[in-house]
Write a protein that holds these residues in place. Sequence first.
Motif: not given
Lengths: 215, 258
Positions: B109-111, B113-115, B117-118, B120-121
């Motif tokens: 369900a999480a986008p 790209l968000g997964v 990027v997170l 990576f961060l």
Amino acid sequence: MTLFDYIADRWDRLALQSWLHVSEVVQSTLLAAVLGVLIGVAVYRSPVGSAVATGLASTILTIPSFALLGLLIPVFGLGPTPAVVALVLYALLPITRNTIVGLAGVDPAVTDAAKGIGMGRLAVLTRVELRLAWPAILAGMRVATQMLMGIAVIAAYAKGPGLGGEVFSGLTRAGSANATNQALAGTLGVVVLALLLEGVYFFIARFTVSRGIRG
Amino acid sequence: MSDVDVTGLSSEPGLKRADRVRLLAQPLAVLVVVGAVLVWAFARETDEIEAESIQAGVLLTKTWEHLLITVVVTAIVVGVAVPLGAMLTRRWAKPVAPVFLGIANIGQAAPALGVLVLFFLWTGWEGLWAAALPIAFYSLLPVLRNTIVGIQSVDPSLVDAARGIGMSPRSVLLRVEMPLALPMVLAGIRTSLVLAVGTATLAFFVNGGGLGELVDTGYKLNRPAVLVVGAVLAVGLALVVDWLGALAEQLLGPKGLG
């Protein structure tokens, strides 16, 4: 700064982006629903037409969203236009397919009875067939909405509106103080909004599905 | 409400014909479109910046990187989700099954790209694994869910019969339940493959390479030709991978079924 402080601090901007995100996704879903139902109605009686329509729509869905978005940039430039075009294209498949499956699943005896009491072709379609297919169409719209919530994040690459902007600026500002908070707020925001929309669909189904076929 | 899987590669009987049409038309369309774009890209006058990207070596490297991410992701997904799914159908695991499905649900369900990027961060990693691990987490659900549903929908009388002739629980799983669940598992793997090859276009955001990088280069340096070549190759690769998945579904499914 913790995530909560960050969200409280930037609440105005996050709220606006959330609103834009939802509005973009909902508008694209509605547009795709109109197109998808029209396509479904046009082809559901012909097996070949149904196969071609679902085949094409599945192919569109296989296309990586970032690649499609890239291809749309030279055509539509930046901003909301390429984002909405991409979102509508992706939403078409679940809706078109479910419309076809729903309409094809209507018991022929029911449509015969409708014809028998003197209903015309249009009346049979709008007052019998589409109403019986509505739960399937709505399910297609629900799947489409959930999918678009994630794709809309990627659309922020082409300067599309919404929470994707938070994720991207979190990425470009990696290492700085609030980068992680920013990406986290964007990602979690999308998940929360997707859950809220799921709830909205539940109520729409509750109130719009014809009483005779409500489970 | 009828449940519909997201990728649209369904096995509903009424739509088998659509799948057959795609099985033939898809590779042909890919050949024609990718071929045409490559001929166009190499035949036209390129300036220096374009020439740096539009050359056989670069295109092959990017395609290879993209394919590598897809293969690594699929290996992780199959290696984790199939054993995990089989385990969760055992009687002793009943109470924890919803927990794992819930986690996998959230993952999807999480986008994407968000997964990415997170991850990576949080880790600071870059490159192949920084891309492959979050993408694998993101595309885990279809295989996990299909493995569980596939095994659960095996006729209990067959399992009973297998036990009755003295098979150990282990061989009941491996020789009866898994083969019968195979079509569902393969459908899940195909869905995961498509998710993986699509999400791999985002790998360049964490320096993982892949064809997305060409799209990005073309966009940032304002060279639409580079963008189009990258995007069309990514589309072609996704369609070919999907086609291979469809082929595998047809060829590897157990002969006794269908």
